[in-house]
Structure formats: structure tokens, C-alpha cells
Design a protein around this motif. Structure first.
Motif, PDB file in Angstrom:
ATOM      1  N   ILE A 229       0.883  -1.063   0.007  1.00  0.00           N
ATOM      2  CA  ILE A 229      -0.022   0.056  -0.041  1.00  0.00           C
ATOM      3  C   ILE A 229       1.015   1.217  -0.124  1.00  0.00           C
ATOM      4  CG2 ILE A 229      -1.550   1.318   1.381  1.00  0.00           C
ATOM      5  CD1 ILE A 229      -2.887  -1.450   2.249  1.00  0.00           C
ATOM      6  N   TYR A 230       1.931   1.014   0.827  1.00  0.00           N
ATOM      7  CA  TYR A 230       2.974   2.348   0.759  1.00  0.00           C
ATOM      8  C   TYR A 230       3.331   2.779  -0.409  1.00  0.00           C
ATOM      9  CZ  TYR A 230       7.276   4.912   1.702  1.00  0.00           C
ATOM     10  OH  TYR A 230       8.316   6.037   1.717  1.00  0.00           O
ATOM     11  N   PHE A 231       3.905   1.527  -1.077  1.00  0.00           N
ATOM     12  CA  PHE A 231       4.480   1.832  -2.761  1.00  0.00           C
ATOM     13  C   PHE A 231       3.339   2.351  -3.580  1.00  0.00           C
ATOM     14  CE2 PHE A 231       7.728  -1.517  -1.258  1.00  0.00           C
ATOM     15  CZ  PHE A 231       8.689  -0.223  -1.081  1.00  0.00           C
ATOM     16  N   ASN A 232       2.150   1.507  -3.471  1.00  0.00           N
ATOM     17  CA  ASN A 232       0.912   2.108  -4.340  1.00  0.00           C
ATOM     18  C   ASN A 232       0.833   3.775  -4.111  1.00  0.00           C
ATOM     19  OD1 ASN A 232      -2.302   2.354  -4.427  1.00  0.00           O
ATOM     20  ND2 ASN A 232      -1.431   1.337  -6.081  1.00  0.00           N
ATOM     21  N   GLU A 245       4.093   3.342   9.759  1.00  0.00           N
ATOM     22  CA  GLU A 245       3.661   3.682  11.406  1.00  0.00           C
ATOM     23  C   GLU A 245       3.381   2.150  12.030  1.00  0.00           C
ATOM     24  OE1 GLU A 245       4.490   6.043  12.848  1.00  0.00           O
ATOM     25  OE2 GLU A 245       4.023   7.932  11.707  1.00  0.00           O
ATOM     26  N   TYR A 246       3.681   2.241  13.213  1.00  0.00           N
ATOM     27  CA  TYR A 246       3.325   0.943  13.815  1.00  0.00           C
ATOM     28  C   TYR A 246       2.337   1.242  14.908  1.00  0.00           C
ATOM     29  CZ  TYR A 246       7.467  -1.044  11.640  1.00  0.00           C
ATOM     30  OH  TYR A 246       8.339  -1.539  10.413  1.00  0.00           O
ATOM     31  N   TRP A 247       1.531   0.375  15.286  1.00  0.00           N
ATOM     32  CA  TRP A 247       0.535   0.584  16.274  1.00  0.00           C
ATOM     33  C   TRP A 247       0.825  -0.459  17.321  1.00  0.00           C
ATOM     34  CZ3 TRP A 247      -3.108  -2.275  18.701  1.00  0.00           C
ATOM     35  CH2 TRP A 247      -4.161  -1.746  19.564  1.00  0.00           C
ATOM     36  N   SER A 251       8.273   0.781  19.878  1.00  0.00           N
ATOM     37  CA  SER A 251       9.126   0.283  20.819  1.00  0.00           C
ATOM     38  C   SER A 251       8.404  -1.323  21.464  1.00  0.00           C
ATOM     39  CB  SER A 251       9.256   1.114  22.206  1.00  0.00           C
ATOM     40  OG  SER A 251       8.094   1.549  22.655  1.00  0.00           O
ATOM     41  N   TRP A 252       7.256  -1.401  21.042  1.00  0.00           N
ATOM     42  CA  TRP A 252       6.607  -2.711  21.500  1.00  0.00           C
ATOM     43  C   TRP A 252       6.986  -3.928  20.671  1.00  0.00           C
ATOM     44  CZ3 TRP A 252       1.065  -2.982  23.935  1.00  0.00           C
ATOM     45  CH2 TRP A 252       0.821  -1.905  24.721  1.00  0.00           C
ATOM     46  N   PRO A 253       7.208  -5.108  21.333  1.00  0.00           N
ATOM     47  CA  PRO A 253       7.527  -6.320  20.710  1.00  0.00           C
ATOM     48  C   PRO A 253       6.688  -6.955  19.867  1.00  0.00           C
ATOM     49  CG  PRO A 253       6.704  -6.674  23.033  1.00  0.00           C
ATOM     50  CD  PRO A 253       6.811  -5.294  22.703  1.00  0.00           C
ATOM     51  N   VAL A 254       5.346  -6.464  19.806  1.00  0.00           N
ATOM     52  CA  VAL A 254       4.333  -7.027  18.876  1.00  0.00           C
ATOM     53  C   VAL A 254       3.679  -5.808  18.549  1.00  0.00           C
ATOM     54  CG1 VAL A 254       2.295  -8.516  18.399  1.00  0.00           C
ATOM     55  CG2 VAL A 254       4.017  -9.009  20.085  1.00  0.00           C
ATOM     56  N   VAL A 255       3.669  -5.518  17.090  1.00  0.00           N
ATOM     57  CA  VAL A 255       3.024  -4.299  16.427  1.00  0.00           C
ATOM     58  C   VAL A 255       2.180  -4.588  15.343  1.00  0.00           C
ATOM     59  CG1 VAL A 255       4.857  -2.896  17.377  1.00  0.00           C
ATOM     60  CG2 VAL A 255       5.080  -3.775  15.087  1.00  0.00           C
ATOM     61  N   VAL A 256       1.177  -3.510  14.995  1.00  0.00           N
ATOM     62  CA  VAL A 256       0.497  -3.807  13.854  1.00  0.00           C
ATOM     63  C   VAL A 256       1.067  -2.594  12.979  1.00  0.00           C
ATOM     64  CG1 VAL A 256      -1.723  -3.543  12.790  1.00  0.00           C
ATOM     65  CG2 VAL A 256      -1.553  -4.768  15.018  1.00  0.00           C
ATOM     66  N   PRO A 257       1.559  -2.896  11.588  1.00  0.00           N
ATOM     67  CA  PRO A 257       2.195  -2.007  10.737  1.00  0.00           C
ATOM     68  C   PRO A 257       0.914  -1.208  10.027  1.00  0.00           C
ATOM     69  CG  PRO A 257       2.685  -4.036  10.033  1.00  0.00           C
ATOM     70  CD  PRO A 257       2.062  -4.233  11.144  1.00  0.00           C
ATOM     71  N   TYR A 258       1.042  -0.036   9.762  1.00  0.00           N
ATOM     72  CA  TYR A 258       0.008   0.663   8.927  1.00  0.00           C
ATOM     73  C   TYR A 258       0.552   1.908   8.184  1.00  0.00           C
ATOM     74  CZ  TYR A 258      -0.427   4.143  12.381  1.00  0.00           C
ATOM     75  OH  TYR A 258      -0.263   5.186  13.474  1.00  0.00           O
TER      76      TYR A 258
END
Length: 268
Positions: A229-232, A245-247, A251-258
Motif C-alpha cells: 500500500i505504501y508503494f502504491n 507507522e506501527y501501532w 518500541s512494542w515487541p508485537v506491533v501492527v504496521p499501517y
């Protein structure tokens, strides 16, 4: 008499896990659970991620919903296949993945990489549609080869990612690509191990690597989709200034990228 294409264990492929060991109605219990984990791990975060993008770019609404629905169907059909090991389940599982890839290529493939004979997105959509129809018909000829062919498409996606990274200096983009490749490498290793080393895993009573494949490929796609999506957006809507970004936090070990859009959508 010929078995029905809906009959249990009528598929041409059977994975390493023993059949009906944990349930009388679920052929491959852990592989079915792995697929359900695929849906739980991947679809809710991606739906949220796509909605973030939709809020900034309303013209992408149909594309994002189409991609979400195709992934949802892929998860449902995969669960059905591993639950029944039916011939119909095998075809639905593999064809749903093919159609999901077709949707992704149709709307997200960068126009800069179009063949020289293709000038517009509309022409590319027609080419993708024709290719998908032909590939769908060919899938019925030798279904056991479908999974290998579908996995080979990943190498083209990795090649495109490598080409894009050569033009990008953003460390976040390189980091996300590296994590994506790591999860994919673990996933394909699990898939190959289950397919080719089944005798070993059965000998030590641990034939569950295909269920690992479902979870690991979900983790890879969790990073792959925002990257695509970023490249698009960078190509099609550069004025939005996309940023990875990361949600909830880097710094969190488990994140959701968006994908975050620095410039909000301007309405007339």
C-alpha cells in the motif's frame, strides 16, 4: 463409483498431519486451527489498516474492500479444505489464493513496471483478468502443482520489493521489508518441511509444520500488505506523503504496521 468432489479425503494432496486424530468431523485438526489463526491474526489488523488508508483516500474504498473480501474467502476456503480434504476444498483453497493475488496485482501493481505494450491501468486490468481466467482453467489439469506455482509468485513479489528498496532511503521501509522477508522465509521453510520431510516429523510425532505455515505466512502478509500500500500510494497519490507507522508504538515487541498519510484528503 467415482467419489464425489465434495467427499472427505477426495483431494489429490494430503498434508503430514494425521487425519481425524482429534475430531471425527475435522480431517486435519491443527491445520484447520492454523487457518483460523491466519484469519484472526491477519484480517482484523489489515481491515483496520485499510480503513486508515480509506479515510485519507476515499477513491480507494472499493479496492480495499475487494482485497479484504478476497482474503476473507481465502481463509474460509482454506479452513474448509483442511477440515474435509475434499477435491472441491483443494480447488477452492488454491483458486481463492490465485484470485486474491489477481486482485492485488490488478490494483496495486506499480504502473512503472507495466509491460511496454500496456499503457493504462484499464488495459492492465484486462490483461490480469485474461491471465487469471487462463490460470484458473489450467489449475484443473494438475491440481497438485498449483501450490508450488502459487508459492513461486512470491519470488516475483520479492524481486519487486528489492527494486523498490534500491530507490528508497527510508529506514522504516527497509525495516518492514526485512521483517516481512524473515516471516516469509520461516513460513516457506515450514511449508517445504511439511511437504518433503514428512517422514521425519512423523517419526518424532510432530507433523504440524503446515499449521505453522498458516500462522507464519499471516505474519508475513501483515507486513507485506502495508508495504505494498505504501508503494502504491507513493506512485498513485504522492501528494498524500505516505509514511509507515506501527501501532501501538515502535518500541512494542508485537506491533501492527499501517500506512499513515501526512497530507489529509482535500474535498472540493
Amino acid at each position: 463409483t467415482m467419489p464425489s468432489i465434495f467427499s472427505y479425503q477426495s483431494a489429490e494432496v494430503d498434508w503430514c498431519e494425521g487425519n481425524f486424530e482429534r475430531s471425527a468431523v475435522i480431517a486435519e485438526y491443527y491445520n484447520t486451527d492454523g487457518t483460523s489463526l491466519f484469519s484472526c491474526l491477519l484480517l482484523p489488523p489489515l481491515n483496520w489498516c485499510w480503513r486508515v488508508l480509506v479515510w485519507g483516500a476515499f477513491s480507494e474504498l472499493q479496492v480495499n474492500h475487494g482485497s479484504f473480501v478476497s482474503l476473507l474467502l481465502a481463509g474460509i476456503f482454506s479452513m474448509y479444505f483442511h477440515m474435509t480434504l475434499s477435491y472441491m476444498g483443494q480447488l477452492l483453497d488454491e483458486l481463492s489464493i490465485l484470485w486474491t493475488l489477481a486482485v492485488a496485482y490488478s490494483f496495486w501493481y506499480p504502473q512503472a513496471y507495466f509491460p511496454k505494450c500496456i499503457k493504462t491501468r484499464r488495459h492492465f486490468l484486462r490483461l490480469t483478468g485474461i491471465t487469471t481466467v487462463i490460470s484458473t482453467l489450467m489449475s484443473f489439469i494438475k491440481p497438485t502443482l498449483n501450490a508450488y506455482a502459487l508459492n513461486c509468485i512470491a519470488f516475483h513479489l520479492l524481486y519487486l520489493t528489492w527494486r523498490e528498496l534500491k530507490k528508497c532511503n527510508d529506514k522504516r521501509v527497509h525495516r518492514m521489508a526485512a521483517v516481512m522477508v524473515m516471516w516469509w522465509a520461516l513460513a516457506i521453510t515450514s511449508w517445504i518441511s511439511d511437504r518433503w520431510l514428512c517422514w521425519l516429523w512423523q517419526a518424532i510425532n510432530f507433523p504440524y509444520f503446515h499449521s505453522f505455515w498458516h500462522v507464519l505466512i499471516a505474519m508475513s502478509l501483515l507486513y507485506c500488505c502495508p508495504l505494498v500500500i505504501y508503494f502504491n500510494v507513493s506512485y498513485e497519490m504522492p501528494s498524500f506523503k505516505p509514511k509507515l507507522e506501527y501501532w501501538p508504538s515502535d518500541s512494542w515487541p508485537v506491533v501492527v504496521p499501517y500506512v499513515a498519510l501526512e497530507e489529509s484528503h482535500k474535498q472540493c
